[in-house]
Design a protein around this motif. Structure first.
Motif, PDB file in Angstrom:
ATOM      1  N   ALA A 153       0.833  -1.208   0.000  1.00 16.83           N
ATOM      2  CA  ALA A 153       0.000   0.000   0.000  1.00 16.83           C
ATOM      3  C   ALA A 153       0.866   1.256   0.000  1.00 16.83           C
ATOM      4  O   ALA A 153       0.545   2.241  -0.690  1.00 16.83           O
ATOM      5  CB  ALA A 153      -0.930  -0.013   1.208  1.00 16.83           C
ATOM      6  N   ALA A 154       1.969   1.255   0.758  1.00 15.59           N
ATOM      7  CA  ALA A 154       2.847   2.425   0.793  1.00 15.59           C
ATOM      8  C   ALA A 154       3.511   2.649  -0.561  1.00 15.59           C
ATOM      9  O   ALA A 154       3.618   3.789  -1.039  1.00 15.59           O
ATOM     10  CB  ALA A 154       3.901   2.248   1.884  1.00 15.59           C
ATOM     11  N   ASN A 155       3.961   1.580  -1.207  1.00 20.29           N
ATOM     12  CA  ASN A 155       4.530   1.697  -2.547  1.00 20.29           C
ATOM     13  C   ASN A 155       3.505   2.225  -3.541  1.00 20.29           C
ATOM     14  O   ASN A 155       3.815   3.048  -4.409  1.00 20.29           O
ATOM     15  CB  ASN A 155       5.050   0.340  -3.017  1.00 20.29           C
ATOM     16  N   ALA A 156       2.274   1.724  -3.418  1.00 22.11           N
ATOM     17  CA  ALA A 156       1.209   2.160  -4.332  1.00 22.11           C
ATOM     18  C   ALA A 156       0.936   3.650  -4.183  1.00 22.11           C
ATOM     19  O   ALA A 156       0.782   4.367  -5.181  1.00 22.11           O
ATOM     20  CB  ALA A 156      -0.058   1.349  -4.069  1.00 22.11           C
ATOM     21  N   ASP A 157       0.856   4.141  -2.950  1.00 19.43           N
ATOM     22  CA  ASP A 157       0.593   5.570  -2.729  1.00 19.43           C
ATOM     23  C   ASP A 157       1.716   6.424  -3.311  1.00 19.43           C
ATOM     24  O   ASP A 157       1.460   7.469  -3.932  1.00 19.43           O
ATOM     25  CB  ASP A 157       0.449   5.846  -1.239  1.00 19.43           C
ATOM     26  N   ARG A 158       2.945   6.000  -3.115  1.00 20.04           N
ATOM     27  CA  ARG A 158       4.093   6.736  -3.643  1.00 20.04           C
ATOM     28  C   ARG A 158       4.051   6.779  -5.169  1.00 20.04           C
ATOM     29  O   ARG A 158       4.276   7.818  -5.796  1.00 20.04           O
ATOM     30  CB  ARG A 158       5.365   6.053  -3.150  1.00 20.04           C
ATOM     31  N   TYR A 159       3.743   5.630  -5.755  1.00 16.69           N
ATOM     32  CA  TYR A 159       3.702   5.495  -7.214  1.00 16.69           C
ATOM     33  C   TYR A 159       2.582   6.351  -7.811  1.00 16.69           C
ATOM     34  O   TYR A 159       2.761   7.035  -8.826  1.00 16.69           O
ATOM     35  CB  TYR A 159       3.515   4.026  -7.550  1.00 16.69           C
ATOM     36  N   LYS A 160       1.423   6.358  -7.180  1.00 17.42           N
ATOM     37  CA  LYS A 160       0.310   7.188  -7.643  1.00 17.42           C
ATOM     38  C   LYS A 160       0.710   8.654  -7.697  1.00 17.42           C
ATOM     39  O   LYS A 160       0.387   9.367  -8.662  1.00 17.42           O
ATOM     40  CB  LYS A 160      -0.899   7.034  -6.711  1.00 17.42           C
ATOM     41  N   GLN A 161       1.395   9.116  -6.669  1.00 19.15           N
ATOM     42  CA  GLN A 161       1.779  10.525  -6.637  1.00 19.15           C
ATOM     43  C   GLN A 161       2.771  10.850  -7.745  1.00 19.15           C
ATOM     44  O   GLN A 161       2.715  11.933  -8.342  1.00 19.15           O
ATOM     45  CB  GLN A 161       2.372  10.884  -5.266  1.00 19.15           C
ATOM     46  N   GLN A 162       3.682   9.940  -8.042  1.00 21.07           N
ATOM     47  CA  GLN A 162       4.624  10.168  -9.132  1.00 21.07           C
ATOM     48  C   GLN A 162       3.912  10.255 -10.474  1.00 21.07           C
ATOM     49  O   GLN A 162       4.274  11.079 -11.328  1.00 21.07           O
ATOM     50  CB  GLN A 162       5.672   9.051  -9.146  1.00 21.07           C
ATOM     51  N   LEU A 163       2.890   9.432 -10.671  1.00 19.41           N
ATOM     52  CA  LEU A 163       2.106   9.517 -11.903  1.00 19.41           C
ATOM     53  C   LEU A 163       1.381  10.861 -11.990  1.00 19.41           C
ATOM     54  O   LEU A 163       1.377  11.513 -13.040  1.00 19.41           O
ATOM     55  CB  LEU A 163       1.102   8.366 -11.968  1.00 19.41           C
ATOM     56  N   ARG A 164       0.772  11.278 -10.893  1.00 23.32           N
ATOM     57  CA  ARG A 164       0.068  12.576 -10.891  1.00 23.32           C
ATOM     58  C   ARG A 164       1.040  13.713 -11.182  1.00 23.32           C
ATOM     59  O   ARG A 164       0.740  14.611 -11.977  1.00 23.32           O
ATOM     60  CB  ARG A 164      -0.598  12.810  -9.530  1.00 23.32           C
ATOM     61  N   ASP A 165       2.184  13.692 -10.533  1.00 15.57           N
ATOM     62  CA  ASP A 165       3.156  14.773 -10.711  1.00 15.57           C
ATOM     63  C   ASP A 165       3.656  14.859 -12.153  1.00 15.57           C
ATOM     64  O   ASP A 165       4.025  15.942 -12.628  1.00 15.57           O
ATOM     65  CB  ASP A 165       4.353  14.563  -9.777  1.00 15.57           C
ATOM     66  N   THR A 166       3.678  13.729 -12.843  1.00 15.07           N
ATOM     67  CA  THR A 166       4.158  13.697 -14.221  1.00 15.07           C
ATOM     68  C   THR A 166       3.097  14.130 -15.220  1.00 15.07           C
ATOM     69  O   THR A 166       3.372  14.909 -16.137  1.00 15.07           O
ATOM     70  CB  THR A 166       4.642  12.277 -14.576  1.00 15.07           C
ATOM     71  N   ILE A 167       1.876  13.652 -15.055  1.00 16.53           N
ATOM     72  CA  ILE A 167       0.847  13.831 -16.080  1.00 16.53           C
ATOM     73  C   ILE A 167       0.054  15.127 -15.902  1.00 16.53           C
ATOM     74  O   ILE A 167      -0.323  15.766 -16.896  1.00 16.53           O
ATOM     75  CB  ILE A 167      -0.101  12.611 -16.101  1.00 16.53           C
ATOM     76  N   GLU A 168      -0.203  15.541 -14.697  1.00 14.20           N
ATOM     77  CA  GLU A 168      -1.074  16.703 -14.511  1.00 14.20           C
ATOM     78  C   GLU A 168      -0.523  17.982 -15.166  1.00 14.20           C
ATOM     79  O   GLU A 168      -1.289  18.741 -15.778  1.00 14.20           O
ATOM     80  CB  GLU A 168      -1.373  16.908 -13.030  1.00 14.20           C
ATOM     81  N   PRO A 169       0.771  18.278 -15.112  1.00 16.52           N
ATOM     82  CA  PRO A 169       1.263  19.470 -15.830  1.00 16.52           C
ATOM     83  C   PRO A 169       1.063  19.386 -17.340  1.00 16.52           C
ATOM     84  O   PRO A 169       0.798  20.396 -18.001  1.00 16.52           O
ATOM     85  CB  PRO A 169       2.759  19.508 -15.470  1.00 16.52           C
TER      86      PRO A 169
END
Length: 295
Positions: A153-169
């Protein structure tokens, strides 16, 4: 041209006990394998049945593929008619637990061809859907390996944030383009979720690689659509023949914006060795094509 965003290095967390016998997780294609690997960290071994660069719709599995994954504890696959070969493959594996990782996703319908009305299977190309994939894979691993559930779960949360940080801009960059100029023209209709996510209108030559591809009628229809809507740029997919898309660009005067990645990762030294890279490079290519071709 330099990347619109710096490449993000994904590091799985490493805390807590490591199981003596880690899970073996097999996936139907490389995109799922990379997502699963980021969640699994060092607590599970993840393998993909198909190799980097493979065209996955009509893949022809080999006996060696079966041998390689027959001892898997868990099989992850996309469903939605993506892996047309996979149900038979599962039968050959026997009693191995399998999870369809698109559960909970609201599918877009394919609009034409022999699969008209059926779900468009390329749901991982939308950011919101990617988060559902991650949740489903995390739950599947945790169900089999409850001891490491918090780690996954901790890895998943970290990974989700990296995806958001990359795609949202990148999504925000598309929002700055006038709405009538936001068109995504591609070979296959594999980018419908990306188009929806980025607020793009969509036009494509064929709906799915398992259908007829690059017919004169398909090419003519897209040429007409590009002309009627004054669309300045055309793209194609990395695993198919780009000639029909290039013909559309040539006959309409549109720019050929490059190849997009969707079904398969590249080798480690290629342009999209990870799922994060695939989303980033594809999104950057679209943004660059739309902004460079803008009046």
């Amino acid at each position: 041209m330099k990347s619109l965003l710096p490449v993000v290095t994904i590091c799985a967390l490493s805390a807590g006990p490591i199981a003596a016998d880690p899970l073996k997780v097999a996936t139907s294609f490389t995109v799922l394998a990379d997502i699963a690997s980021n969640i699994a960290g060092d607590r599970a071994d993840v393998v993909s049945i198909t190799k980097p660069g493979a065209e996955i719709h009509g893949y022809d599995p080999t006996p060696r593929d079966i041998v390689r994954v027959i001892d898997a504890d868990l099989i992850l696959w996309n469903g939605m008619n993506l892996e047309l070969w996979f149900e038979q493959f599962l039968e050959n594996l026997g009693d191995v637990p399998s999870v369809t990782v698109t559960d909970g996703i609201t599918p877009l319908a394919i609009k034409s061809g022999s699969y008209a009305g059926k779900p468009n299977p390329h749901a991982w190309m939308g950011l919101d859907n990617a988060l559902i994939y991650i949740d489903n894979i995390t739950d599947a691993m945790s169900d089999l390996d409850a001891e490491n559930a918090a780690y996954y779960a901790a890895n998943a949360d970290r990974y989700k944030q990296q995806l958001r940080d990359t795609i949202e801009p990148l999504r925000n960059a598309v929002a700055q383009i006038p709405e009538n100029e936001r068109w995504l023209v591609t070979c296959e209709g594999a980018f419908s979720y990306l188009a929806q996510d980025f607020g793009l209108q969509e036009l494509y030559l064929w709906p799915m690689n398992a259908d007829a591809v690059g017919t004169p009628q398909q090419v003519r229809a897209v040429i007409d659509g590009v002309r009627d809507n004054d669309i300045p740029v055309v793209f194609c997919e990395s695993t198919v023949n780009t000639a029909p898309a290039r013909q559309v660009a040539r006959e309409t005067g549109a720019m050929y914006g490059g190849d997009l990645f969707v079904d398969s990762l590249s080798d480690a030294d290629g342009p999209v060795p990870t799922y994060l890279d695939l989303l980033r490079v594809t999104s950057e290519t679209v943004v660059r094509g739309l902004t460079q071709s803008a009046p």
